[in-house]
Design a protein around this motif. Sequence first.
Motif, PDB file in Angstrom:
ATOM      1  N   SER A  19       2.219 -13.952  45.738  1.00  0.00           N
ATOM      2  CA  SER A  19       1.534 -13.166  46.769  1.00  0.00           C
ATOM      3  C   SER A  19       1.282 -14.023  48.007  1.00  0.00           C
ATOM      4  O   SER A  19       1.436 -13.540  49.131  1.00  0.00           O
ATOM      5  CB  SER A  19       0.232 -12.570  46.239  1.00  0.00           C
ATOM      6  OG  SER A  19      -0.714 -13.575  45.934  1.00  0.00           O
ATOM      7  N   GLU A  60       2.829  -0.615  53.277  1.00  0.00           N
ATOM      8  CA  GLU A  60       1.416  -0.912  53.526  1.00  0.00           C
ATOM      9  C   GLU A  60       0.658  -1.039  52.212  1.00  0.00           C
ATOM     10  O   GLU A  60      -0.200  -1.910  52.063  1.00  0.00           O
ATOM     11  CB  GLU A  60       0.772   0.173  54.382  1.00  0.00           C
ATOM     12  CG  GLU A  60       1.149   0.122  55.828  1.00  0.00           C
ATOM     13  CD  GLU A  60       0.504   1.236  56.630  1.00  0.00           C
ATOM     14  OE1 GLU A  60      -0.024   2.206  56.032  1.00  0.00           O
ATOM     15  OE2 GLU A  60       0.528   1.141  57.864  1.00  0.00           O
ATOM     16  N   PHE A  61       0.957  -0.153  51.273  1.00  0.00           N
ATOM     17  CA  PHE A  61       0.347  -0.246  49.940  1.00  0.00           C
ATOM     18  C   PHE A  61       0.656  -1.605  49.328  1.00  0.00           C
ATOM     19  O   PHE A  61      -0.229  -2.281  48.804  1.00  0.00           O
ATOM     20  CB  PHE A  61       0.867   0.881  49.044  1.00  0.00           C
ATOM     21  CG  PHE A  61       0.589   0.659  47.586  1.00  0.00           C
ATOM     22  CD1 PHE A  61      -0.674   0.845  47.071  1.00  0.00           C
ATOM     23  CD2 PHE A  61       1.606   0.253  46.738  1.00  0.00           C
ATOM     24  CE1 PHE A  61      -0.931   0.633  45.725  1.00  0.00           C
ATOM     25  CE2 PHE A  61       1.363   0.037  45.394  1.00  0.00           C
ATOM     26  CZ  PHE A  61       0.080   0.233  44.890  1.00  0.00           C
ATOM     27  N   VAL A  64      -1.398  -4.368  51.076  1.00  0.00           N
ATOM     28  CA  VAL A  64      -2.802  -4.373  50.660  1.00  0.00           C
ATOM     29  C   VAL A  64      -2.919  -4.880  49.225  1.00  0.00           C
ATOM     30  O   VAL A  64      -3.846  -5.634  48.893  1.00  0.00           O
ATOM     31  CB  VAL A  64      -3.436  -2.968  50.820  1.00  0.00           C
ATOM     32  CG1 VAL A  64      -4.825  -2.911  50.221  1.00  0.00           C
ATOM     33  CG2 VAL A  64      -3.482  -2.600  52.290  1.00  0.00           C
ATOM     34  N   PHE A  65      -1.977  -4.516  48.369  1.00  0.00           N
ATOM     35  CA  PHE A  65      -1.979  -5.028  46.998  1.00  0.00           C
ATOM     36  C   PHE A  65      -1.843  -6.548  46.996  1.00  0.00           C
ATOM     37  O   PHE A  65      -2.585  -7.247  46.306  1.00  0.00           O
ATOM     38  CB  PHE A  65      -0.856  -4.384  46.173  1.00  0.00           C
ATOM     39  CG  PHE A  65      -0.785  -4.901  44.770  1.00  0.00           C
ATOM     40  CD1 PHE A  65      -1.702  -4.489  43.821  1.00  0.00           C
ATOM     41  CD2 PHE A  65       0.192  -5.812  44.399  1.00  0.00           C
ATOM     42  CE1 PHE A  65      -1.653  -4.975  42.523  1.00  0.00           C
ATOM     43  CE2 PHE A  65       0.252  -6.300  43.112  1.00  0.00           C
ATOM     44  CZ  PHE A  65      -0.672  -5.881  42.172  1.00  0.00           C
ATOM     45  N   ALA A  68      -5.094  -8.138  48.177  1.00  0.00           N
ATOM     46  CA  ALA A  68      -6.141  -8.060  47.158  1.00  0.00           C
ATOM     47  C   ALA A  68      -5.858  -9.014  46.001  1.00  0.00           C
ATOM     48  O   ALA A  68      -6.759  -9.719  45.528  1.00  0.00           O
ATOM     49  CB  ALA A  68      -6.276  -6.616  46.657  1.00  0.00           C
ATOM     50  N   ALA A 100      -7.635  -5.386  42.116  1.00  0.00           N
ATOM     51  CA  ALA A 100      -6.700  -5.437  43.243  1.00  0.00           C
ATOM     52  C   ALA A 100      -5.861  -4.163  43.297  1.00  0.00           C
ATOM     53  O   ALA A 100      -5.635  -3.598  44.371  1.00  0.00           O
ATOM     54  CB  ALA A 100      -5.808  -6.666  43.131  1.00  0.00           C
ATOM     55  N   ALA A 101      -5.401  -3.706  42.144  1.00  0.00           N
ATOM     56  CA  ALA A 101      -4.610  -2.472  42.094  1.00  0.00           C
ATOM     57  C   ALA A 101      -5.458  -1.266  42.510  1.00  0.00           C
ATOM     58  O   ALA A 101      -4.977  -0.377  43.226  1.00  0.00           O
ATOM     59  CB  ALA A 101      -4.035  -2.265  40.695  1.00  0.00           C
ATOM     60  N   SER A 104      -5.978  -1.447  46.429  1.00  0.00           N
ATOM     61  CA  SER A 104      -4.774  -1.074  47.165  1.00  0.00           C
ATOM     62  C   SER A 104      -4.414   0.389  46.912  1.00  0.00           C
ATOM     63  O   SER A 104      -3.929   1.078  47.808  1.00  0.00           O
ATOM     64  CB  SER A 104      -3.611  -1.999  46.814  1.00  0.00           C
ATOM     65  OG  SER A 104      -3.356  -1.974  45.430  1.00  0.00           O
ATOM     66  N   PHE A 107      -6.613   2.503  49.152  1.00  0.00           N
ATOM     67  CA  PHE A 107      -6.082   2.447  50.511  1.00  0.00           C
ATOM     68  C   PHE A 107      -4.859   3.348  50.629  1.00  0.00           C
ATOM     69  O   PHE A 107      -4.734   4.113  51.582  1.00  0.00           O
ATOM     70  CB  PHE A 107      -5.719   1.001  50.865  1.00  0.00           C
ATOM     71  CG  PHE A 107      -5.006   0.868  52.180  1.00  0.00           C
ATOM     72  CD1 PHE A 107      -5.707   0.879  53.366  1.00  0.00           C
ATOM     73  CD2 PHE A 107      -3.632   0.752  52.224  1.00  0.00           C
ATOM     74  CE1 PHE A 107      -5.054   0.768  54.581  1.00  0.00           C
ATOM     75  CE2 PHE A 107      -2.974   0.636  53.425  1.00  0.00           C
ATOM     76  CZ  PHE A 107      -3.679   0.646  54.603  1.00  0.00           C
ATOM     77  N   PHE A 108      -3.979   3.288  49.654  1.00  0.00           N
ATOM     78  CA  PHE A 108      -2.751   4.067  49.678  1.00  0.00           C
ATOM     79  C   PHE A 108      -3.053   5.570  49.709  1.00  0.00           C
ATOM     80  O   PHE A 108      -2.449   6.325  50.465  1.00  0.00           O
ATOM     81  CB  PHE A 108      -1.899   3.717  48.464  1.00  0.00           C
ATOM     82  CG  PHE A 108      -0.586   4.443  48.407  1.00  0.00           C
ATOM     83  CD1 PHE A 108       0.398   4.202  49.354  1.00  0.00           C
ATOM     84  CD2 PHE A 108      -0.323   5.366  47.411  1.00  0.00           C
ATOM     85  CE1 PHE A 108       1.614   4.853  49.299  1.00  0.00           C
ATOM     86  CE2 PHE A 108       0.879   6.019  47.348  1.00  0.00           C
ATOM     87  CZ  PHE A 108       1.850   5.768  48.300  1.00  0.00           C
TER      88      PHE A 108
END
Length: 112
Positions: A19, A60-61, A64-65, A68, A100-101, A104, A107-108
């Motif tokens: 990451s 984007e997802f 963000v993942f 996180a 984290a999942a 994200s 957000f998604f």
Amino acid sequence: MRPARAHPLWLAFVLHRVSGLALALFLPLHFWVLSLALTQPERLNRFLSFTEQPIAKLAEFGLVFLLAVHMFGGLRLIALEWLPWSAPQKTLAAGAVSVAALISGAFFLQVV
């Protein structure tokens, strides 16, 4: 005894490094797009219209993942260095990836 690479914390180590690498590769592209606001606003507008596509939303997802996962991986490292660590560390590492999942994913769902 299982090999070290099958250990969940080894997987957390790898996920944190991957990451971080992915985010480091993303940053120059991000800064380039930001520079378009100052140098070529019409090109930025075209790029921003592209970001309405579903593939961009999926990217984007992923971003963000990665953010996180990297943040929680860093918190895991801080905990390893500063806190007494015991057997439940596997659960904590799995929990960090799960949170984290969830972050994200939330957000998604709001951007789709």
